[in-house]
Motif scaffolding. Structure first.
Motif, PDB file in Angstrom:
ATOM      1  N   ILE A 233      26.184 -26.402  63.205  1.00 35.59           N
ATOM      2  CA  ILE A 233      25.500 -27.677  63.391  1.00 35.59           C
ATOM      3  C   ILE A 233      24.007 -27.443  63.559  1.00 35.59           C
ATOM      4  O   ILE A 233      23.578 -26.566  64.314  1.00 35.59           O
ATOM      5  CB  ILE A 233      26.061 -28.418  64.615  1.00 35.59           C
ATOM      6  CG1 ILE A 233      27.566 -28.610  64.472  1.00 35.59           C
ATOM      7  CG2 ILE A 233      25.376 -29.769  64.796  1.00 35.59           C
ATOM      8  CD1 ILE A 233      28.218 -29.246  65.683  1.00 35.59           C
ATOM      9  N   GLN A 237      21.191 -31.826  65.122  1.00 37.41           N
ATOM     10  CA  GLN A 237      22.421 -32.472  64.655  1.00 37.41           C
ATOM     11  C   GLN A 237      22.172 -33.373  63.447  1.00 37.41           C
ATOM     12  O   GLN A 237      22.903 -34.345  63.223  1.00 37.41           O
ATOM     13  CB  GLN A 237      23.079 -33.248  65.804  1.00 37.41           C
ATOM     14  CG  GLN A 237      23.443 -32.369  66.991  1.00 37.41           C
ATOM     15  CD  GLN A 237      24.096 -33.119  68.124  1.00 37.41           C
ATOM     16  OE1 GLN A 237      24.499 -34.274  67.976  1.00 37.41           O
ATOM     17  NE2 GLN A 237      24.209 -32.485  69.296  1.00 37.41           N
ATOM     18  N   ILE A 240      25.176 -30.463  58.942  1.00 38.89           N
ATOM     19  CA  ILE A 240      26.012 -29.306  59.249  1.00 38.89           C
ATOM     20  C   ILE A 240      26.070 -28.387  58.034  1.00 38.89           C
ATOM     21  O   ILE A 240      25.968 -28.836  56.894  1.00 38.89           O
ATOM     22  CB  ILE A 240      27.439 -29.706  59.686  1.00 38.89           C
ATOM     23  CG1 ILE A 240      28.161 -30.480  58.563  1.00 38.89           C
ATOM     24  CG2 ILE A 240      27.419 -30.504  60.963  1.00 38.89           C
ATOM     25  CD1 ILE A 240      29.617 -30.769  58.880  1.00 38.89           C
TER      26      ILE A 240
END
Length: 327
Positions: A233, A237, A240
């Motif tokens: 990740i 965020q 990914i």
């Protein structure tokens, strides 16, 4: 179970021969039905677009029927009715063709023609500082049948206009060659790009489906099966990354979560939302992978027509979902 797993993995390797495929089992049928039902639960029908779509289908059928009555009277002499009705049919067809001409012009140069169904991949509500937020992913279900209908209606509309104007040139054009040339120049400018776009769209959809299947199958079976179990990740965020294959998710799939800019509580909430999104795609990937396993590893599935249709539709929708997920 282990023996069954070995048989399945052989199908995805170099020994993928027709005679090595297994007979479709009750488990395979359950996978197909579960996948198809999952897709059905994700479908959202856009009422306004559905009305437009079926209105277009109705007009197309009406125009085709009127065209058939014309050629049966004029060319084959199989039916007979007063000439005033022949002219009326011609005018109705022209107005319908002008509607389609306008529609094709708008969709070709200004907006993308979309199907009346969407796929809601996820729809998550959450609260930050007592304020309500919503995060959702919507994938337009661009049905190949819808694209083919647009292509076919493009071609037939041009044919209808050409036939009516050539046969009824005294009624519509009064022998005006300049107006005749202008009309067909406009037809070529409008219809040709639309036809090319429709053909290109069909080709792109088929290639995309094939490429995603190759993405899943090109390495060893077990590696891609656990694709979402080996992810990294991004710090914020935003996206990914996948360890086993050179892939990452697109921007916008997840909520950007910068720890330094928000409170600890809000950071945890957003992190949980992003984890929920990952879990959702992981479950869909597992389902899609099992579906491809059934498609590639079983024989005689085409003999079960309804089951085969379910498998194809579910596979196509899953491919759309993950093409919108992977960058």
């Amino acid at each position: 179970m282990e023996a069954n797993s070995e048989n399945r993995s052989i199908v995805f390797g170099k020994k993928n021969k027709r005679h090595l495929r297994r007979k479709i089992s009750q488990e395979d049928l359950s996978i197909i039905n579960e996948s198809y039902n999952t897709i059905k639960q994700m479908v959202k029908i856009k009422a306004k677009d559905a009305i437009y779509y079926y209105f277009d289908v109705f007009l197309f059928i009406l125009n085709s029927t009127l065209f058939l009555t014309l050629i049966l009277k004029i060319d084959f002499k199989w039916v007979n009715y007063p000439d005033k009705y022949e002219k009326l049919i011609g005018y109705i067809m022209v107005f319908i063709c002008l509607y389609f001409l306008f529609k094709f012009t708008i969709s070709n140069f200004f907006i993308n023609s979309s199907y009346y169904k969407d796929l809601i991949v996820y729809n998550i509500d959450y609260f930050l500082d007592r304020k309500h937020f919503n995060k959702k992913s919507i994938v337009n279900w661009q049905s190949i049948s819808h694209i083919i209908f647009n292509l076919f209606s493009n071609i037939t509309t041009a044919l209808f206009i050409y036939y009516i104007i050539n046969y009824n040139d005294k009624v519509f054009l009064n022998g005006d060659n300049l107006l005749y040339s202008i009309i067909f120049t406009v037809l070529n400018m409008v219809f040709l790009p639309s036809v090319i776009n429709s053909i290109q769209e069909i080709r792109t959809r088929i290639i995309n489906l094939k490429n995603l299947g190759n993405l899943v199958l090109k390495t060893q079976y077990l590696n891609n099966k656990d694709l979402f179990k080996n992810i990294v990740i991004d710090e914020n965020q935003r996206t990914i990354y996948f360890d086993n294959i050179d892939l990452k998710s697109k921007d916008g799939v997840f909520i950007i979560n910068k720890k330094k800019l928000i409170s600890k509580e809000n950071y945890e909430i957003i992190s949980n939302v992003n984890k929920e999104i990952i879990t959702r795609y992981s479950l869909l990937w597992d389902m899609f992978y099992k579906l491809l396993d059934v498609s590639q590893g079983t024989k005689d599935i085409k003999k079960k027509y309804r089951t085969h249709i379910k498998l194809k539709r579910a596979s196509y929708c899953f491919s759309e979902i993950f093409f919108n997920f992977f960058e």
